[in-house]
Design a protein around this motif. Structure first.
Motif, PDB file in Angstrom:
ATOM      1  N   SER A   8       0.374  -1.847  -5.417  1.00 18.90           N
ATOM      2  CA  SER A   8       0.616  -1.819  -3.973  1.00 18.90           C
ATOM      3  C   SER A   8       0.035  -3.039  -3.288  1.00 18.90           C
ATOM      4  CB  SER A   8       0.063  -0.531  -3.344  1.00 18.90           C
ATOM      5  OG  SER A   8      -1.339  -0.495  -3.375  1.00 18.90           O
ATOM      6  N   ILE A  12       2.218  -1.449   2.180  1.00 21.23           N
ATOM      7  CA  ILE A  12       2.133   0.020   2.130  1.00 21.23           C
ATOM      8  C   ILE A  12       1.254   0.545   3.269  1.00 21.23           C
ATOM      9  CG2 ILE A  12       0.162   0.297   0.533  1.00 21.23           C
ATOM     10  CD1 ILE A  12       1.762   2.620  -0.776  1.00 21.23           C
ATOM     11  N   SER A  13       0.360  -0.303   3.768  1.00 22.02           N
ATOM     12  CA  SER A  13      -0.534   0.139   4.845  1.00 22.02           C
ATOM     13  C   SER A  13      -0.040  -0.291   6.231  1.00 22.02           C
ATOM     14  CB  SER A  13      -1.955  -0.399   4.611  1.00 22.02           C
ATOM     15  OG  SER A  13      -2.485   0.127   3.409  1.00 22.02           O
ATOM     16  N   SER A  16       0.431   2.344   8.694  1.00 24.53           N
ATOM     17  CA  SER A  16      -0.827   2.965   9.135  1.00 24.53           C
ATOM     18  C   SER A  16      -1.480   2.112  10.213  1.00 24.53           C
ATOM     19  CB  SER A  16      -1.803   3.102   7.958  1.00 24.53           C
ATOM     20  OG  SER A  16      -1.303   4.000   6.997  1.00 24.53           O
ATOM     21  N   PRO A  65      -4.040   7.402   6.237  1.00 27.38           N
ATOM     22  CA  PRO A  65      -2.986   7.249   5.222  1.00 27.38           C
ATOM     23  C   PRO A  65      -1.635   7.668   5.808  1.00 27.38           C
ATOM     24  CG  PRO A  65      -4.871   8.472   4.344  1.00 27.38           C
ATOM     25  CD  PRO A  65      -5.116   8.313   5.808  1.00 27.38           C
ATOM     26  N   HIS A  69       1.306   6.709   1.127  1.00 27.36           N
ATOM     27  CA  HIS A  69       0.067   6.969   0.380  1.00 27.36           C
ATOM     28  C   HIS A  69       0.027   8.428  -0.093  1.00 27.36           C
ATOM     29  CE1 HIS A  69      -1.262   3.698   3.239  1.00 27.36           C
ATOM     30  NE2 HIS A  69      -1.761   3.192   2.135  1.00 27.36           N
ATOM     31  N   THR A  70       0.394   9.345   0.773  1.00 24.58           N
ATOM     32  CA  THR A  70       0.247  10.758   0.402  1.00 24.58           C
ATOM     33  C   THR A  70       1.280  11.171  -0.656  1.00 24.58           C
ATOM     34  OG1 THR A  70       1.375  11.276   2.465  1.00 24.58           O
ATOM     35  CG2 THR A  70      -0.940  11.670   2.442  1.00 24.58           C
ATOM     36  N   THR A  85      -4.199  -1.824  -6.553  1.00 22.50           N
ATOM     37  CA  THR A  85      -3.855  -2.270  -5.201  1.00 22.50           C
ATOM     38  C   THR A  85      -4.452  -3.629  -4.877  1.00 22.50           C
ATOM     39  OG1 THR A  85      -3.777  -1.650  -2.870  1.00 22.50           O
ATOM     40  CG2 THR A  85      -5.794  -1.040  -4.054  1.00 22.50           C
ATOM     41  N   LEU A  91      -7.112   3.511   1.930  1.00 21.30           N
ATOM     42  CA  LEU A  91      -6.144   4.554   2.304  1.00 21.30           C
ATOM     43  C   LEU A  91      -5.604   5.320   1.095  1.00 21.30           C
ATOM     44  CD1 LEU A  91      -4.313   2.848   5.301  1.00 21.30           C
ATOM     45  CD2 LEU A  91      -6.229   4.427   5.327  1.00 21.30           C
ATOM     46  N   HIS A  92      -5.521   4.679  -0.075  1.00 26.52           N
ATOM     47  CA  HIS A  92      -5.104   5.435  -1.275  1.00 26.52           C
ATOM     48  C   HIS A  92      -6.161   6.501  -1.600  1.00 26.52           C
ATOM     49  CE1 HIS A  92      -1.576   3.195  -2.522  1.00 26.52           C
ATOM     50  NE2 HIS A  92      -2.235   2.054  -2.525  1.00 26.52           N
ATOM     51  N   ALA A  95      -6.092   9.302   0.909  1.00 21.01           N
ATOM     52  CA  ALA A  95      -4.922  10.181   0.727  1.00 21.01           C
ATOM     53  C   ALA A  95      -5.189  11.167  -0.409  1.00 21.01           C
ATOM     54  CB  ALA A  95      -3.683   9.343   0.420  1.00 21.01           C
ATOM     55  N   SER A  97      -5.574   9.905  -3.985  1.00 19.71           N
ATOM     56  CA  SER A  97      -5.264   9.375  -5.325  1.00 19.71           C
ATOM     57  C   SER A  97      -6.539   9.310  -6.165  1.00 19.71           C
ATOM     58  CB  SER A  97      -4.643   7.973  -5.222  1.00 19.71           C
ATOM     59  OG  SER A  97      -3.292   8.100  -4.850  1.00 19.71           O
TER      60      SER A  97
END
Ligand code: NAD
Length: 232
Positions: A8, A12-13, A16, A65, A69-70, A85, A91-92, A95, A97
């Motif tokens: 990632s 991806i963020s 957010s 997240p 992410h979720t 990442t 944030l991963h 969420a 992970s």
């Protein structure tokens, strides 16, 4: 269980509320990267660099997240999932992970500039790194961030993870920042590779076997996760 690796990047963020820097004309939150993200900048003006990363930390603490992410957490029901990442946010982890490897450091941590293994949580986190916070050598703690031009210590474990992947998801990265961008090319020839980024079709010169999904991660990742869970 099949092994699934997620690579990632900042994209991806983005949903957010954490800005990517390549989408903002070469400026990262109004700063020139050379002024705040290089070892030379840290040597020249540690106060500015620390202030910049304390601002980024405040932004990360406020962010939450998003559905991308979720959704990735759901994959753990059916796959052995490893996230690799480029992001410095957490944030991963927030969420949910379980396995997250950070290539470019972590914004919630500080590091000695003498002993690279002296890495600590910033406490109290809301205040960020303070000027005058010294390591045991009497040197100012620096952000635990891999600056442009510095080595990426986690690239070796990341390469092994990608080599072992049955499925690889590449999400929200321009594939411009090396060595992270090169990881993709360690995927096995029989691995299934998906690339989700609004600019997926124009970023890089990609192999035809890569499934490009030119959409935002917040919508495309949950959809792909659903499909991968159905066929697991
Ligand atoms: P980058 O080069 O990986 O580019 C960002 C990519 O995100 C672009 O390809 C863009 O098309 C894509 N993108 C934008 N919105 C998206 C969305 N909604 N869904 C999916 N993709 C989307 O990254 P960068 O911004 O140039 O940053 C370079 C480095 O700076 C990173 O590798 C990282 O170390 C650091 N950085 C980290 C963060 C973070 O931790 N969140 C944010 C900015 C930069």
């Amino acid at each position: 269980m099949k092994k699934l690796v997620v690579l990632s990047g900042a994209g991806i963020s983005a949903e957010s509320g954490i800005q990517t820097f390549r989408d903002s004309d070469g400026l990262w939150e109004n700063y020139r990267v050379e002024d705040v993200c290089t070892p030379e900048a840290l040597a020249r003006n540690p106060e500015l660099v620390i202030h910049f990363y304390n601002e980024r930390l405040q932004q990360v603490l406020k962010a939450k997240p998003n559905p991308a992410h979720t959704a990735l957490v759901e994959l753990e029901k059916a796959y052995r999932v490893q996230i690799v990442t480029q992001n410095i946010d957490d944030l991963h982890e927030r969420a949910g992970s379980s396995h997250v490897l950070h290539l470019h450091g972590e914004i919630r941590k500080k590091r000695s500039s003498v002993d690279e293994n002296d890495i600590r949580d910033i406490v109290p986190i809301e205040k960020g790194i303070q000027m005058g916070d010294l390591d045991k050598y009497g040197k100012q703690y620096r952000p635990h961030i891999v600056f442009f031009g510095e080595a990426v210590p986690n690239i070796e474990p990341a390469t092994r993870m990608v080599e072992e992947a049955d499925i690889l998801l590449v999400i929200g990265t321009s594939l411009n920042v090396y060595p992270a961008a090169g990881l993709l090319y360690y995927a096995r020839p029989d691995a299934e590779v998906y690339y989700i980024d609004p600019k997926a079709d124009s970023n890089g010169h990609l192999d035809k076997r890569i499934h490009c999904i030119s959409e935002k991660a917040g919508a495309a990742v949950p959809e792909l996760v659903k499909q991968l869970l159905e066929k697991a």
